[in-house]
Write a protein that holds these residues in place. Structure first.
Motif, PDB file in Angstrom:
ATOM      1  N   THR A  48       0.790  -1.233   0.000  1.00 50.24           N
ATOM      2  CA  THR A  48       0.000   0.000   0.000  1.00 50.24           C
ATOM      3  C   THR A  48       0.824   1.285   0.000  1.00 50.24           C
ATOM      4  O   THR A  48       0.261   2.364  -0.154  1.00 50.24           O
ATOM      5  CB  THR A  48      -0.940   0.040   1.224  1.00 50.24           C
ATOM      6  N   THR A  49       2.131   1.209   0.174  1.00 48.26           N
ATOM      7  CA  THR A  49       2.968   2.414   0.248  1.00 48.26           C
ATOM      8  C   THR A  49       4.175   2.299  -0.677  1.00 48.26           C
ATOM      9  O   THR A  49       4.841   1.268  -0.703  1.00 48.26           O
ATOM     10  CB  THR A  49       3.462   2.650   1.694  1.00 48.26           C
ATOM     11  N   LEU A  50       4.429   3.363  -1.412  1.00 49.30           N
ATOM     12  CA  LEU A  50       5.612   3.472  -2.266  1.00 49.30           C
ATOM     13  C   LEU A  50       6.264   4.804  -1.952  1.00 49.30           C
ATOM     14  O   LEU A  50       5.619   5.860  -2.013  1.00 49.30           O
ATOM     15  CB  LEU A  50       5.222   3.410  -3.743  1.00 49.30           C
ATOM     16  N   LYS A  51       7.537   4.761  -1.595  1.00 52.68           N
ATOM     17  CA  LYS A  51       8.283   5.991  -1.314  1.00 52.68           C
ATOM     18  C   LYS A  51       9.603   5.908  -2.064  1.00 52.68           C
ATOM     19  O   LYS A  51      10.274   4.884  -2.043  1.00 52.68           O
ATOM     20  CB  LYS A  51       8.533   6.131   0.185  1.00 52.68           C
ATOM     21  N   TRP A  52       9.941   7.004  -2.741  1.00 54.35           N
ATOM     22  CA  TRP A  52      11.212   7.040  -3.465  1.00 54.35           C
ATOM     23  C   TRP A  52      11.845   8.405  -3.324  1.00 54.35           C
ATOM     24  O   TRP A  52      11.218   9.367  -2.913  1.00 54.35           O
ATOM     25  CB  TRP A  52      11.045   6.656  -4.916  1.00 54.35           C
ATOM     26  N   ASN A  53      13.131   8.450  -3.684  1.00 59.60           N
ATOM     27  CA  ASN A  53      13.814   9.739  -3.762  1.00 59.60           C
ATOM     28  C   ASN A  53      14.706   9.741  -4.982  1.00 59.60           C
ATOM     29  O   ASN A  53      15.078   8.703  -5.507  1.00 59.60           O
ATOM     30  CB  ASN A  53      14.570  10.075  -2.470  1.00 59.60           C
ATOM     31  N   THR A  54      15.002  10.950  -5.427  1.00 59.29           N
ATOM     32  CA  THR A  54      15.877  11.133  -6.574  1.00 59.29           C
ATOM     33  C   THR A  54      16.546  12.493  -6.461  1.00 59.29           C
ATOM     34  O   THR A  54      16.041  13.391  -5.802  1.00 59.29           O
ATOM     35  CB  THR A  54      15.096  11.013  -7.904  1.00 59.29           C
ATOM     36  N   ILE A  55      17.674  12.611  -7.092  1.00 56.42           N
ATOM     37  CA  ILE A  55      18.378  13.893  -7.165  1.00 56.42           C
ATOM     38  C   ILE A  55      18.014  14.537  -8.500  1.00 56.42           C
ATOM     39  O   ILE A  55      18.200  13.931  -9.552  1.00 56.42           O
ATOM     40  CB  ILE A  55      19.917  13.699  -7.084  1.00 56.42           C
ATOM     41  N   ILE A  56      17.507  15.749  -8.444  1.00 51.55           N
ATOM     42  CA  ILE A  56      17.176  16.492  -9.651  1.00 51.55           C
ATOM     43  C   ILE A  56      18.283  17.513  -9.868  1.00 51.55           C
ATOM     44  O   ILE A  56      18.493  18.392  -9.023  1.00 51.55           O
ATOM     45  CB  ILE A  56      15.801  17.173  -9.531  1.00 51.55           C
ATOM     46  N   SER A  57      18.990  17.362 -10.964  1.00 50.82           N
ATOM     47  CA  SER A  57      20.136  18.218 -11.263  1.00 50.82           C
ATOM     48  C   SER A  57      19.760  19.698 -11.185  1.00 50.82           C
ATOM     49  O   SER A  57      18.784  20.134 -11.799  1.00 50.82           O
ATOM     50  CB  SER A  57      20.673  17.877 -12.656  1.00 50.82           C
ATOM     51  N   GLY A  58      20.516  20.451 -10.410  1.00 47.02           N
ATOM     52  CA  GLY A  58      20.301  21.875 -10.278  1.00 47.02           C
ATOM     53  C   GLY A  58      19.172  22.266  -9.335  1.00 47.02           C
ATOM     54  O   GLY A  58      18.952  23.448  -9.085  1.00 47.02           O
ATOM     55  N   GLU A  59      18.428  21.275  -8.812  1.00 47.62           N
ATOM     56  CA  GLU A  59      17.301  21.595  -7.929  1.00 47.62           C
ATOM     57  C   GLU A  59      17.440  20.973  -6.543  1.00 47.62           C
ATOM     58  O   GLU A  59      17.061  21.574  -5.563  1.00 47.62           O
ATOM     59  CB  GLU A  59      15.987  21.160  -8.567  1.00 47.62           C
TER      60      GLU A  59
END
Length: 137
Positions: free
Chosen positions: A117-128
């Motif tokens: 029931t849960t999905l959590k992710w992270n990512t690096i956004i270039s310049g942000e």
């Protein structure tokens, strides 16, 4: 002689049963892929710890396709759709967009939580900075 044959048979059966390998690691990865499949509704989105408002929906299909729906993000409040192909390698989710600007074809996410029931992710956004998103089914 019968005792020796019986002991030998028990030894062979025991050795055969103990020699079988476990597929637990593969099952765990397969279970995570099965858990990923479905429609996810964004609950929170944080960019560098600051709340970002959006009403996104993400769908993952069993044939490794994905549809990102950005609600009311287009002209005159229309929904914007992005489609692509997804693959998963351990905790890494890689999306290859069907139509993307050169250099933006691949989107890499690190899954930090995945349940039914849960999905959590992270990512690096270039310049942000770092984007952390949480979804529910």
């Amino acid at each position: 002689m019968k005792k020796l044959t019986l002991i030998l048979m028990i030894a062979i059966v025991s050795a055969t049963l103990l020699a079988c390998s476990s597929d637990d690691d593969n099952n765990s990865e397969n279970n995570q892929e099965v858990a990923l499949i479905g429609t996810w509704i964004k609950q929170t989105s944080l960019l560098n710890g600051n709340q970002v408002t959006s009403q996104d929906i993400v769908e993952f299909t069993s044939d490794n396709r994905t549809i990102f729906t950005y609600k009311s993000s287009g002209a005159n409040g229309a929904d914007v759709l992005e489609t692509g192909k997804w693959s998963k390698d351990n905790n890494n989710l890689i999306i290859t967009w069907d139509d993307a600007d050169q250099g933006s074809e691949v989107y890499k996410l690190e899954i930090t939580e995945l349940t039914e029931t849960t999905l959590k992710w992270n990512t690096i956004i270039s310049g942000e900075g770092t984007l952390v998103e949480t979804f529910t089914k």
